[in-house]
Design an enzyme around this catalytic site. Structure first.
Site, PDB file in Angstrom:
ATOM      1  N   CYS A  19       0.814  -1.201   0.000  1.00 17.84           N
ATOM      2  CA  CYS A  19       0.000   0.000   0.000  1.00 17.84           C
ATOM      3  C   CYS A  19       0.850   1.254   0.000  1.00 17.84           C
ATOM      4  O   CYS A  19       1.967   1.261   0.484  1.00 17.84           O
ATOM      5  CB  CYS A  19      -0.912   0.070   1.221  1.00 17.84           C
ATOM      6  SG  CYS A  19      -2.203  -1.149   1.138  1.00 17.84           S
ATOM      7  N   ASN A  45      -1.294   1.398   5.542  1.00 18.88           N
ATOM      8  CA  ASN A  45      -0.232   0.596   4.935  1.00 18.88           C
ATOM      9  C   ASN A  45       0.407  -0.214   6.047  1.00 18.88           C
ATOM     10  O   ASN A  45       0.957   0.342   6.992  1.00 18.88           O
ATOM     11  CB  ASN A  45       0.809   1.524   4.292  1.00 18.88           C
ATOM     12  CG  ASN A  45       2.063   0.802   3.829  1.00 18.88           C
ATOM     13  OD1 ASN A  45       3.138   1.391   3.773  1.00 18.88           O
ATOM     14  ND2 ASN A  45       1.959  -0.459   3.476  1.00 18.88           N
TER      15      ASN A  45
END
Ligand code: SF4
Length: 495
Positions: free
Chosen positions: A26, A127
């Site tokens: 991410c 993330n």
């Protein structure tokens, strides 16, 4: 970010090379206080595309309303149209790029996730990976929570909802204190932008400034694209609150020794990014030079496996004085849509993406430099291609230690049994890949290249290097609790 880090993960069906790589999972981005917040977020996500190509989303806020646009696919595919950006009103926005395994590529998993709470709306983009996400989710479901996605970001949303505290920051901290894992996340309410890094600082997060606007981004390359200035890294364990009065910093978690992911320097991050004070491109060159000092071999030419092996190969060539040549050319136009999920075409993957530059290879003793070996499938095909182009000898040098352990901290990796280095010594790997010699940089050499002259044991801070050493700095709570089978069934039900 995603729950099923402990699922067996096979080659990605839409990859042109069989995807024999670890994958960062991410990129996150946030803008506070700019009239073009959404447009800047689109650009930031575009710069972070390497951190996730399966989906992208943006949430903005304006005049009492949150606006959300989330799509499967790459940023440019979905956010180029002006009408999409026009729908994302407001001077504040957060965005997210996602990499996911095939079964999870569903819209409901695309971030940022948004929910309405007693205190108002909150969007979150994450993330990393919670290593106790399955256990937390199970507890929440037992207590009545209804999940709509399989992401552990939604676990955080539910923990925030269940918190008895009133202030949104207190509730977020309360949720994160229950979480174990690696995370860099951005969150947005109607009047604040929040950025948080886990106490060990495994995944990156930086703060930037564009005029009066403040920016949060996974990497500095996403500041450069909008002309923002790099202000500083968000520190491990730090939470920043950005609002009209400026940037407030707090450290609400128990202090832990820092363990930034060293693989960000080896492969994940973009070479033009500066992370934790080190330029990624220069770090890769230093790793290549150290690799050469440790593992020299007599040869005629140093050739990178493009693109990620290129800086290390430059460092290797410069250290040895052996000429550097682009002996393998990468076709940058092999896109996701070109590949059909059929075995008959997939085996052509390497040739679709790479071609040998025969003129630089024929009748030469070649040193091939790559960043890592995961399953070894791509390496085998590339070596075969180089031999077919007329190399008289092929020596492979790898700019990371053998990758013998899976990652559970927000990186998509195969099960350990699929990792070539988990089941084979270097000589066995050499034979399987078909090279005349094979050598990896040592773990101490890697630390030396990163400026820790005495190697790993004396390095402060140490990095997370668990995929090389098996020394996992964050407990793998779900795995230790035997949660994998339940995680599989959760996935199967929800996709
Ligand atoms: Fe990075 Fe650690 Fe994961 Fe390896 S195990 S990829 S070093 S976070």
């Amino acid at each position: 970010m995603k729950l099923p880090s402990i699922l067996p993960v096979g080659p990605q069906p839409n990859s042109p090379v069989g995807d024999d790589r670890f994958h960062d999972e991410c990129g996150v981005y946030g803008v506070f206080g700019h009239e073009d917040a959404a447009a800047h977020t689109v650009l930031g996500l575009h710069a972070l595309q390497h951190r996730g190509q399966e989906a992208a989303g943006i949430v903005s806020y304006d005049s009492g309303q949150f606006h959300s646009e989330r799509f499967l696919g790459e940023v440019a595919e979905n956010f180029s149209a002006q009408d999409v950006i026009d729908r994302l009103h407001g001077s504040v926005a957060i965005g997210h790029n996602r990499y996911s395994t095939a079964g999870e590529t569903v819209l409901r998993n695309v971030q940022p996730l948004f929910a309405e709470f007693a205190f108002g709306g909150l969007a979150v983009a994450h993330n990393g990976n919670l290593t106790n996400g399955v256990g937390l989710r199970r507890r929440l479901v037992r207590n009545g929570s209804i999940f709509q996605s399989t992401t552990d970001t939604e676990v955080l949303i539910h923990l925030i909802a269940m918190s008895p505290l009133t202030d949104v920051i207190d509730r977020l901290v309360d949720a994160l204190r229950q979480a174990v894992g690696a995370y860099s996340l951005v969150a947005l309410t109607k009047d604040i932008l929040i950025g948080v890094r886990d106490p060990l600082g495994v995944r990156p997060l930086v703060l930037g400034q564009l005029g009066e606007a403040m920016i949060l981004a996974s990497e500095t390359c996403a500041l450069d694209i909008i002309g923002a200035e790099f202000v500083r890294d968000i520190s491990p364990g730090e939470l920043v609150v950005i609002d009209d009065s400026g940037v407030r910093s707090m450290f609400p978690f128990p202090k832990s020794p820092e363990r930034f992911c060293v693989f960000e320097y080896i492969y994940f991050a973009r070479p033009d990014s500066v992370i934790e004070g080190a330029n990624v491109y220069e770090a890769r060159k230093r790793i290549g030079a150290e690799l050469a000092r440790e593992n020299g071999v007599d040869a005629d030419v140093v050739i990178p496996v493009p693109d990620s092996g290129t800086p290390a190969a430059m460092g290797y060539a410069s250290e040895t004085g052996i000429p550097f040549e682009l002996g393998i050319i990468r076709n940058h136009y092999v896109g996701r849509t070109f590949i059909e999920p059929s075995a008959s075409i997939r085996h052509l993957g390497v040739k679709l993406k790479h071609n040998a530059n025969r003129y630089k290879i024929a009748n030469k003793r070649v040193i091939l430099v790559d960043d890592s070996i995961v399953r070894g499938t791509t390496s085998t095909k590339i070596v075969d291609m180089v031999r077919q182009a007329g190399a008289t000898e092929v020596h492979m040098r790898i700019a990371s230690p053998p990758t013998a352990h899976s990652c559970f901290y927000g990186v998509d990796t195969p099960e350990q049994s699929e990792l070539l280095a988990a089941c084979n010594d270097v000589d066995a790997m050499r034979k399987m890949i078909g090279v005349d010699s094979l050598a990896f940089i040592s773990i101490d050499g890697l630390y030396r290249a990163m400026g820790h002259t005495a190697g790993r044991n004396d390095a402060l801070p140490q990095y997370c290097d668990a995929c090389f050493t098996g020394d996992y700095p964050i407990p793998l709570t779900d795995r230790e609790d035997g949660e994998a089978p339940q995680q599989l069934s959760l996935l199967a039900e929800s996709t």
